[in-house]
Design a protein around this motif. Structure first.
Motif, mmCIF file in Angstrom:
data_model
loop_
_atom_site.group_PDB
_atom_site.id
_atom_site.type_symbol
_atom_site.label_atom_id
_atom_site.label_comp_id
_atom_site.label_asym_id
_atom_site.label_seq_id
_atom_site.Cartn_x
_atom_site.Cartn_y
_atom_site.Cartn_z
ATOM 1 N N GLY A 155 -1.136 10.188 3.283
ATOM 2 C CA GLY A 155 -0.248 9.782 2.192
ATOM 3 C C GLY A 155 0.623 8.595 2.531
ATOM 4 N N THR A 156 1.208 8.610 3.725
ATOM 5 C CA THR A 156 2.068 7.498 4.139
ATOM 6 C C THR A 156 1.280 6.434 4.874
ATOM 7 N N GLY A 157 0.501 6.865 5.867
ATOM 8 C CA GLY A 157 -0.202 5.923 6.733
ATOM 9 C C GLY A 157 -1.233 5.070 6.033
ATOM 10 N N VAL A 158 -1.843 5.612 4.990
ATOM 11 C CA VAL A 158 -2.863 4.852 4.268
ATOM 12 C C VAL A 158 -2.371 4.478 2.868
ATOM 13 N N ILE A 159 -2.107 5.489 2.022
ATOM 14 C CA ILE A 159 -1.727 5.213 0.624
ATOM 15 C C ILE A 159 -0.408 4.447 0.553
ATOM 16 N N GLY A 160 0.632 4.965 1.212
ATOM 17 C CA GLY A 160 1.940 4.304 1.193
ATOM 18 C C GLY A 160 1.895 2.906 1.777
ATOM 19 N N ALA A 161 1.117 2.749 2.848
ATOM 20 C CA ALA A 161 1.002 1.428 3.481
ATOM 21 C C ALA A 161 0.338 0.422 2.553
ATOM 22 N N ILE A 162 -0.716 0.849 1.864
ATOM 23 C CA ILE A 162 -1.424 -0.060 0.946
ATOM 24 C C ILE A 162 -0.558 -0.373 -0.275
ATOM 25 N N VAL A 163 0.150 0.616 -0.796
ATOM 26 C CA VAL A 163 1.047 0.387 -1.938
ATOM 27 C C VAL A 163 2.200 -0.542 -1.541
ATOM 28 N N SER A 164 2.555 -0.541 -0.270
ATOM 29 C CA SER A 164 3.652 -1.397 0.199
ATOM 30 C C SER A 164 3.336 -2.885 0.064
ATOM 31 N N TYR A 165 2.066 -3.243 0.158
ATOM 32 C CA TYR A 165 1.696 -4.663 0.059
ATOM 33 C C TYR A 165 2.144 -5.290 -1.261
ATOM 34 N N PRO A 166 1.723 -4.776 -2.428
ATOM 35 C CA PRO A 166 2.179 -5.435 -3.661
ATOM 36 C C PRO A 166 3.690 -5.327 -3.874
ATOM 37 N N VAL A 167 4.270 -4.223 -3.443
ATOM 38 C CA VAL A 167 5.716 -4.057 -3.610
ATOM 39 C C VAL A 167 6.459 -5.119 -2.805
ATOM 40 N N MET A 168 6.084 -5.278 -1.560
ATOM 41 C CA MET A 168 6.776 -6.236 -0.694
ATOM 42 C C MET A 168 6.425 -7.686 -1.048
ATOM 43 N N THR A 169 5.204 -7.922 -1.493
ATOM 44 C CA THR A 169 4.786 -9.287 -1.831
ATOM 45 C C THR A 169 5.355 -9.744 -3.165
ATOM 46 N N PHE A 170 5.133 -8.953 -4.201
ATOM 47 C CA PHE A 170 5.489 -9.396 -5.552
ATOM 48 C C PHE A 170 6.917 -9.047 -5.955
ATOM 49 N N LEU A 171 7.431 -7.927 -5.493
ATOM 50 C CA LEU A 171 8.793 -7.536 -5.869
ATOM 51 C C LEU A 171 9.839 -7.997 -4.858
ATOM 52 N N TRP A 172 9.473 -8.042 -3.594
ATOM 53 C CA TRP A 172 10.423 -8.386 -2.540
ATOM 54 C C TRP A 172 10.266 -9.827 -2.082
ATOM 55 N N GLY A 173 9.142 -10.477 -2.457
ATOM 56 C CA GLY A 173 8.915 -11.882 -2.147
ATOM 57 C C GLY A 173 8.497 -12.190 -0.718
ATOM 58 N N LYS A 174 7.961 -11.208 -0.015
ATOM 59 C CA LYS A 174 7.521 -11.410 1.366
ATOM 60 C C LYS A 174 6.149 -12.088 1.352
ATOM 61 N N GLU A 175 5.990 -13.098 2.180
ATOM 62 C CA GLU A 175 4.739 -13.862 2.200
ATOM 63 C C GLU A 175 3.931 -13.577 3.461
#
Length: 182
Positions: free
Chosen positions: A104-124
């Motif tokens: 849940g965290t290691g795979v799903i949460g980690a993959i969901v973190s990409y769009p959140v951090m890229t598009f919402l948080w602006g991390k490149e």
């Protein structure tokens, strides 16, 4: 609708408080092993929905008070929920709760973190799997600690007593009081 007893709410509040306080301990950038310990413990003691709520509140408080990025949420809520679901489906196997946290965290949460951090948080410069290694490492550390603690509690017979008291809540105490009165 699920009825919440005072003991269940108190356990949730204590896990939230402990989760916020111990989250900086053993914290390495991108890993928060103590959060996974709390998630698995909440899943085993409280079940899927309540462990999700515990993780959600810990994440929101950490974001608001400590300035932690949204990883505090994406790195916790999926694991807490899946941990509780797998624990329930496996009919109380602690290892299943740990597997749920890792997936849940290691795979799903980690993959969901990409769009959140890229598009919402602006991390490149991130990729879809950027957070997977650190999230899996964190879940393995926290999961191992949870496994040891919960197996020990189970071996002593304390885990079942805690689960029963939390599940039964006020009913259990009323029965004991009625028994003493008679």
């Amino acid at each position: 609708m699920k009825r919440y007893n005072i003991l269940r709410l108190a356990v949730m509040a204590m896990l939230i408080a402990i989760g916020v306080v111990i989250s900086p301990i053993l914290r390495i950038e991108g890993m928060c092993p103590m959060a996974h310990l709390i998630n698995i413990t909440a899943a085993v003691l409280l079940g899927p929905l309540d462990s999700f709520l515990v993780a959600l509140f810990i994440g929101v408080i950490r974001m608001a008070v400590m300035g932690i990025p949204p990883l505090a949420l994406t790195g916790a809520v999926f694991g807490a929920l899946l941990s509780g679901i797998l624990y329930k489906v496996s009919k109380g196997k602690i290892w299943a709760a740990v597997i749920g946290e890792v997936i849940g965290t290691g795979v799903i949460g980690a993959i969901v973190s990409y769009p959140v951090m890229t598009f919402l948080w602006g991390k490149e410069g991130l990729t879809w799997f950027f957070y997977v290694p650190s999230f899996i490492c964190g879940t393995l550390i926290g999961g191992t600690i949870a496994l040891i603690v919960l197996y020990r509690l189970q071996h002593m017979g304390a885990l079942q007593k805690m689960q029963l008291r939390i599940r039964e809540g006020g009913k259990l105490w009323k029965k004991k009081a009625a028994k003493k009165a008679s």
